[in-house]
Design an enzyme around this catalytic site. Structure first.
Site, PDB file in Angstrom:
ATOM      1  N   ARG A 238       0.953  -1.093  -0.121  1.00  0.00           N
ATOM      2  CA  ARG A 238      -0.008  -0.147  -0.130  1.00  0.00           C
ATOM      3  C   ARG A 238       1.086   1.289  -0.119  1.00  0.00           C
ATOM      4  NH1 ARG A 238      -3.374  -2.746  -1.733  1.00  0.00           N
ATOM      5  NH2 ARG A 238      -5.488  -3.135  -0.772  1.00  0.00           N
ATOM      6  N   GLU A 267      -3.266   7.383  -4.533  1.00  0.00           N
ATOM      7  CA  GLU A 267      -3.631   6.995  -5.784  1.00  0.00           C
ATOM      8  C   GLU A 267      -4.645   7.614  -6.399  1.00  0.00           C
ATOM      9  OE1 GLU A 267      -3.898   2.533  -6.059  1.00  0.00           O
ATOM     10  OE2 GLU A 267      -1.944   2.638  -5.013  1.00  0.00           O
ATOM     11  N   HIS A 285      -1.022   0.259  -9.825  1.00  0.00           N
ATOM     12  CA  HIS A 285      -1.680  -0.835  -8.935  1.00  0.00           C
ATOM     13  C   HIS A 285      -2.188  -2.042  -9.842  1.00  0.00           C
ATOM     14  CE1 HIS A 285      -3.845  -1.073  -4.688  1.00  0.00           C
ATOM     15  NE2 HIS A 285      -3.651  -2.192  -5.321  1.00  0.00           N
TER      16      HIS A 285
HETATM   17  C1  DGY Z   1      -5.807  -5.979  -3.246  1.00  0.00           C
HETATM   18  O1  DGY Z   1      -6.602  -7.029  -3.820  1.00  0.00           O
HETATM   19  O2  DGY Z   1      -5.813  -5.582  -2.055  1.00  0.00           O
HETATM   20  C2  DGY Z   1      -4.799  -5.413  -4.463  1.00  0.00           C
HETATM   21  O3  DGY Z   1      -4.264  -4.378  -4.009  1.00  0.00           O
HETATM   22  C3  DGY Z   1      -5.654  -4.967  -5.650  1.00  0.00           C
HETATM   23  O4  DGY Z   1      -6.096  -6.440  -6.476  1.00  0.00           O
END
Ligand code: DGY
Length: 333
Positions: A238, A267, A285
């Site tokens: 993240r 983001e 991402h």
């Molecule tokens: C998640 O699933 O948490 C990813 O960051 C995106 O698929």
């Protein structure tokens, strides 16, 4: 029963939901909903399927009203949902764990190799018409075989990346994690280390932890100072785990050699300082973006919905485990 799905997802999940007559889908397939549009669309639904950028705040949950029983996120991460508030209101939060482990680990692995072998820079060089002759000193980077990989957050994804690095490149594995993982330590000859030890000894540091109060800005100026000058940082976890301003400074001043980011602090905004640097690889991402993972995520999301709305039981991939034995009681009183 009404289900709001905020973005287009693989058809496999929609097909499961279509098997149940009682489920009516409000399927949004265009651009992301603005917070105002989301607040409007969520009113009176029984379940909502958000994606990572949809902020499911306390206010949005309140907008849904008393009918809301389930927030079934199309993701494994759930830091975009006010889970505490949902739990207080007896609303299940469910996610899609496990299915994207290999895909995210493969992306982290790809980023590691792309950093080491300067793939993005070399690609830009070719496209810009700069390849005029072969250069014995051009685009030289480190070999990864036998180097040390430091994994921060040694869950499923971190361990899978470690496995690929160990068996593919005979890398040494260091990890930090609140828990110990003796089995993985044995299998991968991995060593648990303090954060400082890991930063000081790793050639590649890869983040695989959740975002929470303890991990927000876990990697900042002090941490970059502790890393090797030739080290790389990879973030597929993240964005806010890394202080991006400090990262840009560290990259600009050669405190570390390079970074690869799949996630960002705000983001989809990417800091202009990062965009200007050659020694950072940026991807939007997409770490879980394999057909296999995304299709399975759609199935798991649908299964969560069917469990609650049709089966009248907790979703199988329940996040707020406190509600496991409770009846579903959505109440805004
Ligand atoms: C998640 O699933 O948490 C990813 O960051 C995106 O698929």
């Amino acid at each position: 029963m009404r289900v709001l799905i905020t973005r287009e997802i693989p058809q496999a999940g929609i097909n499961i939901l279509h098997q149940y007559r009682g489920i009516e889908i409000d399927y949004r397939q265009g651009k992301p909903l603005t917070p105002a549009a989301l607040a409007k669309a969520i009113k009176g639904v029984d379940a909502v399927v958000p994606v990572i950028p949809d902020q499911i705040t306390k206010e949005i949950i309140k907008e849904a009203g008393r009918s809301l029983k389930l927030i079934a996120t199309y993701s494994v991460g759930f830091d975009h949902i006010d889970t505490e508030w949902a739990t207080k209101k007896g609303i299940y939060v469910a996610n899609t764990p496990g299915d994207l482990t290999e895909s995210v680990a493969e992306h982290a692995f790809s980023l590691m190799m792309a950093l080491a072998r300067k793939i993005s820079e070399a690609d830009r060089f070719c496209r810009e018409g700069n390849y005029k002759y072969w250069d014995p000193l051009g685009f030289i980077g480190p070999k990864m075989m036998g180097k040390t990989l430091g994994i921060i957050g040694f869950g499923r994804i971190g361990q899978h990346f470690a496995k690929m690095a160990k068996y593919g490149l005979d890398m040494e594995i260091l990890y930090t994690d609140p828990a110990s993982h003796p089995e993985a330590e044995m299998l991968l000859n991995a060593k648990k280390a303090s954060l400082d030890e890991l930063l000081g000894n790793s050639d590649v540091v890869s983040l695989h932890c959740n975002l929470c109060d303890n991990t927000r800005h876990l990697i900042g100026e002090n941490e970059f100072q502790k890393m090797k000058p030739l080290a790389f940082l990879i973030n597929t976890a993240r964005g806010p785990v890394v202080n991006e301003a400090a990262l840009a400074t560290a990259l600009e001043n050669g405190i570390i050699a390079g970074a690869a980011l799949d996630v960002f602090e705000k983001e989809p905004v990417i800091k202009k300082e990062l965009l200007a640097l050659q020694n950072v690889i940026l991807t939007p991402h997409i770490a879980s973006a394999t057909w296999e993972a995304r299709i399975q995520m759609a199935r798991m999301t649908a299964e969560n919905i069917v469990d609650v709305l049709i089966g009248q039981k907790p979703p199988r991939y329940l996040v707020n485990k406190e509600l496991q034995s409770k009846e579903c009681i959505s109440s805004l009183a």
